[in-house]
Design a protein around this motif. Structure first.
Motif, PDB file in Angstrom:
ATOM      1  N   TYR A  39     -69.581-109.055 -58.361  1.00 26.73           N
ATOM      2  CA  TYR A  39     -71.000-109.262 -58.059  1.00 26.73           C
ATOM      3  C   TYR A  39     -71.198-109.574 -56.585  1.00 26.73           C
ATOM      4  CZ  TYR A  39     -72.663-108.891 -62.810  1.00 26.73           C
ATOM      5  OH  TYR A  39     -72.998-108.403 -64.028  1.00 26.73           O
ATOM      6  N   ILE A  40     -70.240-110.306 -55.996  1.00 24.67           N
ATOM      7  CA  ILE A  40     -70.371-110.597 -54.571  1.00 24.67           C
ATOM      8  C   ILE A  40     -70.282-109.306 -53.766  1.00 24.67           C
ATOM      9  CG2 ILE A  40     -69.069-111.595 -52.640  1.00 24.67           C
ATOM     10  CD1 ILE A  40     -68.645-114.063 -54.402  1.00 24.67           C
ATOM     11  N   ARG A  48     -65.582-103.401 -69.844  1.00 23.87           N
ATOM     12  CA  ARG A  48     -65.209-102.347 -70.799  1.00 23.87           C
ATOM     13  C   ARG A  48     -64.593-102.885 -72.079  1.00 23.87           C
ATOM     14  NH1 ARG A  48     -67.515 -97.465 -70.089  1.00 23.87           N
ATOM     15  NH2 ARG A  48     -68.494 -97.856 -68.093  1.00 23.87           N
TER      16      ARG A  48
ATOM     17  N   HIS C  35     -75.690-112.452 -52.480  1.00 30.81           N
ATOM     18  CA  HIS C  35     -75.354-111.185 -53.138  1.00 30.81           C
ATOM     19  C   HIS C  35     -75.102-111.396 -54.614  1.00 30.81           C
ATOM     20  CE1 HIS C  35     -74.841-107.898 -50.155  1.00 30.81           C
ATOM     21  NE2 HIS C  35     -74.965-108.930 -49.338  1.00 30.81           N
ATOM     22  N   LEU C  36     -74.326-112.438 -54.910  1.00 29.90           N
ATOM     23  CA  LEU C  36     -73.969-112.717 -56.307  1.00 29.90           C
ATOM     24  C   LEU C  36     -75.220-112.916 -57.139  1.00 29.90           C
ATOM     25  CD1 LEU C  36     -71.322-113.829 -58.049  1.00 29.90           C
ATOM     26  CD2 LEU C  36     -72.663-115.875 -57.905  1.00 29.90           C
ATOM     27  N   ASN C  39     -77.407-109.855 -57.546  1.00 30.98           N
ATOM     28  CA  ASN C  39     -76.813-108.857 -58.437  1.00 30.98           C
ATOM     29  C   ASN C  39     -76.842-109.290 -59.893  1.00 30.98           C
ATOM     30  OD1 ASN C  39     -76.183-106.855 -56.607  1.00 30.98           O
ATOM     31  ND2 ASN C  39     -74.365-107.931 -55.940  1.00 30.98           N
ATOM     32  N   GLN C  43     -79.593-106.300 -62.111  1.00 32.66           N
ATOM     33  CA  GLN C  43     -78.400-105.505 -62.380  1.00 32.66           C
ATOM     34  C   GLN C  43     -78.581-104.068 -61.925  1.00 32.66           C
ATOM     35  OE1 GLN C  43     -75.523-106.196 -64.655  1.00 32.66           O
ATOM     36  NE2 GLN C  43     -75.888-108.359 -64.387  1.00 32.66           N
ATOM     37  N   GLU C  44     -79.818-103.558 -61.957  1.00 30.27           N
ATOM     38  CA  GLU C  44     -80.038-102.157 -61.613  1.00 30.27           C
ATOM     39  C   GLU C  44     -79.832-101.915 -60.117  1.00 30.27           C
ATOM     40  OE1 GLU C  44     -82.275-104.208 -62.743  1.00 30.27           O
ATOM     41  OE2 GLU C  44     -83.977-104.310 -61.391  1.00 30.27           O
ATOM     42  N   ILE C  46     -77.199-102.651 -58.539  1.00 31.33           N
ATOM     43  CA  ILE C  46     -75.785-102.356 -58.296  1.00 31.33           C
ATOM     44  C   ILE C  46     -75.592-100.848 -58.255  1.00 31.33           C
ATOM     45  CG2 ILE C  46     -73.463-102.618 -59.192  1.00 31.33           C
ATOM     46  CD1 ILE C  46     -74.415-105.210 -60.493  1.00 31.33           C
ATOM     47  N   THR C  48     -72.893 -99.038 -58.594  1.00 31.02           N
ATOM     48  CA  THR C  48     -71.797 -98.463 -59.375  1.00 31.02           C
ATOM     49  C   THR C  48     -72.303 -97.416 -60.371  1.00 31.02           C
ATOM     50  OG1 THR C  48     -70.787-100.623 -59.282  1.00 31.02           O
ATOM     51  CG2 THR C  48     -69.813 -99.038 -60.784  1.00 31.02           C
ATOM     52  N   GLU C  50     -71.462 -95.734 -63.743  1.00 27.62           N
ATOM     53  CA  GLU C  50     -70.579 -96.048 -64.877  1.00 27.62           C
ATOM     54  C   GLU C  50     -70.040 -94.750 -65.438  1.00 27.62           C
ATOM     55  OE1 GLU C  50     -70.506 -99.374 -66.804  1.00 27.62           O
ATOM     56  OE2 GLU C  50     -72.493-100.145 -66.314  1.00 27.62           O
ATOM     57  N   TYR C  51     -68.868 -94.383 -65.011  1.00 19.88           N
ATOM     58  CA  TYR C  51     -68.389 -93.009 -65.088  1.00 19.88           C
ATOM     59  C   TYR C  51     -68.518 -92.276 -66.427  1.00 19.88           C
ATOM     60  CZ  TYR C  51     -65.266 -89.146 -65.596  1.00 19.88           C
ATOM     61  OH  TYR C  51     -64.729 -87.961 -65.951  1.00 19.88           O
ATOM     62  N   PRO C  52     -67.833 -92.637 -67.477  1.00 19.62           N
ATOM     63  CA  PRO C  52     -67.871 -91.676 -68.598  1.00 19.62           C
ATOM     64  C   PRO C  52     -69.288 -91.445 -69.123  1.00 19.62           C
ATOM     65  CG  PRO C  52     -66.295 -93.429 -69.010  1.00 19.62           C
ATOM     66  CD  PRO C  52     -67.086 -93.834 -67.832  1.00 19.62           C
ATOM     67  N   GLU C  53     -70.122 -92.477 -69.071  1.00 21.90           N
ATOM     68  CA  GLU C  53     -71.480 -92.315 -69.584  1.00 21.90           C
ATOM     69  C   GLU C  53     -72.380 -91.613 -68.563  1.00 21.90           C
ATOM     70  OE1 GLU C  53     -70.411 -95.800 -69.532  1.00 21.90           O
ATOM     71  OE2 GLU C  53     -69.449 -95.613 -71.475  1.00 21.90           O
TER      72      GLU C  53
END
Lengths: 365, 162, 161
Positions: A39-40, A48, C35-36, C39, C43-44, C46, C48, C50-53
């Protein structure tokens, strides 16, 4: 229940409870470290591992990690010294476990007409025991480095032994001030001494009477625990993984457990020595007594809960601080570590002792 | 109970000490030294001298032996290239000295055999501190001057440009 | 011609509170905590994937795994001319030609295997093909698999996409 049986039951219960608390926290901390780091750094972190489709923010990842470690091949490199190679993780983990023993995690309680200290062993040498035990951690690292029979671990082990020896000096000296103020090395008495008020307002916690000592001790502790910014023994950019490069499977996980247990114990020690241990601000045995003179009565059971809760909260905060600092501060260079240890920390801790002694002398007169 | 523990730790200390001098690998010797130091610390604890035990472990096991280990690591001689010692005279002398020592301790043990009851408070922080700063102040200060001289000497040696 | 000299700004001297280092560490801790918290709350935010999905949108000229094109009647467009196999620098294409049942077409590939473990995704086969029968526009990588055999794509796999 009769005498000795009761004593044994109490001893076992205390050990079991505190042990379970520390190891539980170790497991949680591995998750906190990964998730907090993510998160940082604007990532998502582990999310997962699931049990029956429940993911619970990746909370099952420590479990999955543990299982993975158990089933990995237990490999011993050809060049390694077989016996010492296998002893090193034990040398690393054992001192961390031993250090738990002297930390008071709550006030004395009366059960069935007996006073029981919520502390595994209230030694009259308290902190010295802690030093003695934490001085042993260096062997784990050094043995791992030496016995692996490989270059990177050797360099890591060398770095770590020099670093730990250097910082142990200022760590010990930074605490002398605390001994002088609370006039004891017994952990329970130091905590009890922090129950009063300073200038009638502030709780008489170690951090308020020994601010410099607190900073020095915290820095020295980070160096002792080999945590960032002092994690040169395992600096991955230069030493692969430092002293545990050659380790795998359960032995590696023992090193990891040792690291996190050091964090938990370190957090507990800082909380105990500098933040009043189980003392809740303004809470006396009978209830709250605020500086203004107003008082609130609190039932004894709630007082006990509040105090243990205060201790747990403090430990959690300082354990988190380890993680927080790790993902904030970059690693020092080796000469910087040595310079800080010998040319800054050592004179400052001596100065702290001198100043504390002077002030105590003036106050006594 | 206490006697059993005393004999146990005493035996560990003696065996460890024997192993320290007989092991070939220096690292093994160092580790046996730690074991011996711990066993001696345990003996101190049995005599209620917790402070001495803690200091023993801090100073010897925590600092001195770490230094030994540090040096062993730096030199790092492979086990098959360790020098072979053939000092037979020294061995004979060693055995004789050990014999004399055992005799002496036997004589001493007859006189000071396991004092009964709890030991007097000699090994606590307060008593050791008081003794150091009153009765043995001169010795204490001279020792610190000696250590200072050693530190300065070490720095002088390290700084020498050759 | 003289050598151009570029002045690079030296890092300025640290002020006293900066050289103490502690204040700056606390500031840094503030940044990371910011940042923590942001985030955790949003959450949106971020980045990242999320690969397989969720899959990354590949740029249109991305050379991904191959596919073989079909004619309108469903038979492969490939005429087994071996141009792609010849052009391939990794020699990963194996073609076995056969007589086509269609009278208008001379040959067709009985086998057309691409060894995805050897393929370097250079796109030479696509360039070489005279019939536009092979393309690399699937917009996706070779998916991982657990045996080498499964990663030798046959004509059926290649025609699927």
């Amino acid at each position: 229940m009769n005498g000795p049986l009761f004593d044994i039951a109490v001893a076992v219960a205390r050990i079991a409870v505190f042990f379970a608390f520390c190891f539980g926290l170790v497991v949680v901390m591995t998750w906190v470290e990964r998730k907090g780091a993510a998160y940082i750094q604007d990532r998502r972190g582990p999310n997962r591992a699931d049990i029956f489709g429940i993911r619970a923010w990746g909370l099952f990842h420590p479990l999955a990690d543990a299982l993975k470690f158990l089933f990995k091949e237990d490999f011993i490199p050809d060049n390694a010294h077989r016996l010492f190679y296998q002893m090193a993780p034990m040398f690393s983990l054992a001192p961390a476990i031993l250090a738990i023993a002297v930390i008071p995690f709550g006030p004395d309680v009366t059960v069935m007409g007996r006073r029981i200290a919520l502390q595994i062993a209230d030694l009259n040498v308290g902190i010295l025991y802690l030093f003695a035990v934490s001085g042993m951690t260096v062997y784990g690292v050094v043995l791992a480095g030496w016995a692996s029979g490989s270059k990177y671990p050797l360099l890591g082990g060398l770095r770590s032994s020099a670093q730990m020896l250097s910082y142990e000096v200022s760590m010990g000296l930074s605490l002398i001030g605390i001994f002088m103020v609370f006039e004891s090395v017994r952990m329970s008495q130091i905590v009890a001494g922090q129950g009063g008020l300073l200038f009638g307002v502030l709780p008489k916690w170690g951090v308020f009477v020994q601010p410099l000592g607190f900073i020095l001790f915290l820095v020295a502790q980070y160096a002792e625990a080999n945590r960032t910014p002092f994690d040169l023994p395992e600096g991955e950019s230069e030493l692969v993984a430092g002293y545990h490069t050659e380790y795998a499977s359960f032995k590696f996980s023992m090193f990891m457990m040792a690291e996190y247990l050091h964090m938990v114990v370190g957090a507990a020690v800082v909380a105990t020595l500098f933040f009043g241990g189980w003392q809740f601000p303004y809470l006396r045995d009978a209830g709250f007594l605020f500086p203004g003179g107003s008082a609130v009565a609190v039932p004894p059971a709630l007082v006990l809960l509040l105090r243990i809760g205060a201790f747990v909260a403090k430990v959690l905060f300082f354990a988190w601080l380890y993680v927080w600092v790790r993902w904030t501060v970059p690693r020092f260079r080796y000469d910087q570590v040595m310079r800080l240890g010998w040319k800054v920390m050592l004179p400052l801790s001596l100065l702290n002792i001198f100043a504390t002694g002077l002030i105590l002398l003036l106050l006594k007169k | 109970m206490e006697t059993v523990l005393f004999i146990l730790f005493g035996a560990i200390a003696v065996c460890g000490a024997v192993m320290v001098v007989t092991r070939k690998s220096p690292m093994a010797s160092a580790l046996y030294l730690i074991l011996t130091l711990f066993a001696v610390a345990a003996l101190f604890v049995l005599r209620q001298a917790h402070f001495l035990a803690a200091v023993q472990v801090i100073v010897y096991a925590g600092a001195v032996v770490v230094l030994f280990v540090f040096v062993i690591m730096l030199i790092n001689v492979p086990e098959d290239r360790l020098p072979v010692e053939r000092a037979t005279t020294t061995r004979v002398l060693g055995v004789i000295a050990a014999g004399i020592f055992i005799l002496e301790s036997a004589v001493l043990a007859r006189r000071f055999w396991m004092p009964k009851g709890p030991a007097a408070e000699v090994g606590t922080v307060e008593t050791v501190g008081r003794a150091l700063f009153t009765d043995y102040l001169l010795a204490f200060e001279i020792t610190s001057v000696l250590l200072l001289a050693a530190v300065i000497g070490a720095i002088a040696l390290a700084k020498r440009k050759t | 011609m003289t050598i151009g000299v570029k002045k690079v700004a030296r890092p300025r001297e640290m002020s006293f509170p900066e050289s103490l280092y502690l204040v700056e560490i606390v500031k840094g801790l503030g940044v990371t905590m910011g940042h923590l918290l942001s985030n955790i709350v949003r959450q949106e935010g971020i980045k990242t994937i999320e690969y397989p999905e969720v899959r990354r949108e590949m740029p249109p000229r991305f050379r991904g795994r191959h596919r073989l094109m079909k004619r309108e009647n469903g038979s492969p467009r490939c005429v087994a001319c071996f141009c792609c196999a010849t052009a391939c620098p990794a020699k990963c294409i194996t073609i076995v030609a056969g007589e086509s049942p269609d009278p208008g077409v001379e040959k067709y590939p009985v086998r057309f295997d691409i060894d995805m473990l050897r393929c370097v995704f250079c796109g030479m086969c696509v360039e070489a093909c005279p019939c536009d029968a092979i393309r690399m526009d699937t917009g996706w990588f070779t998916p991982p698999d657990d045996t080498r055999e499964k990663l030798i794509f046959t004509i059926d796999t290649l025609l699927e996409k």
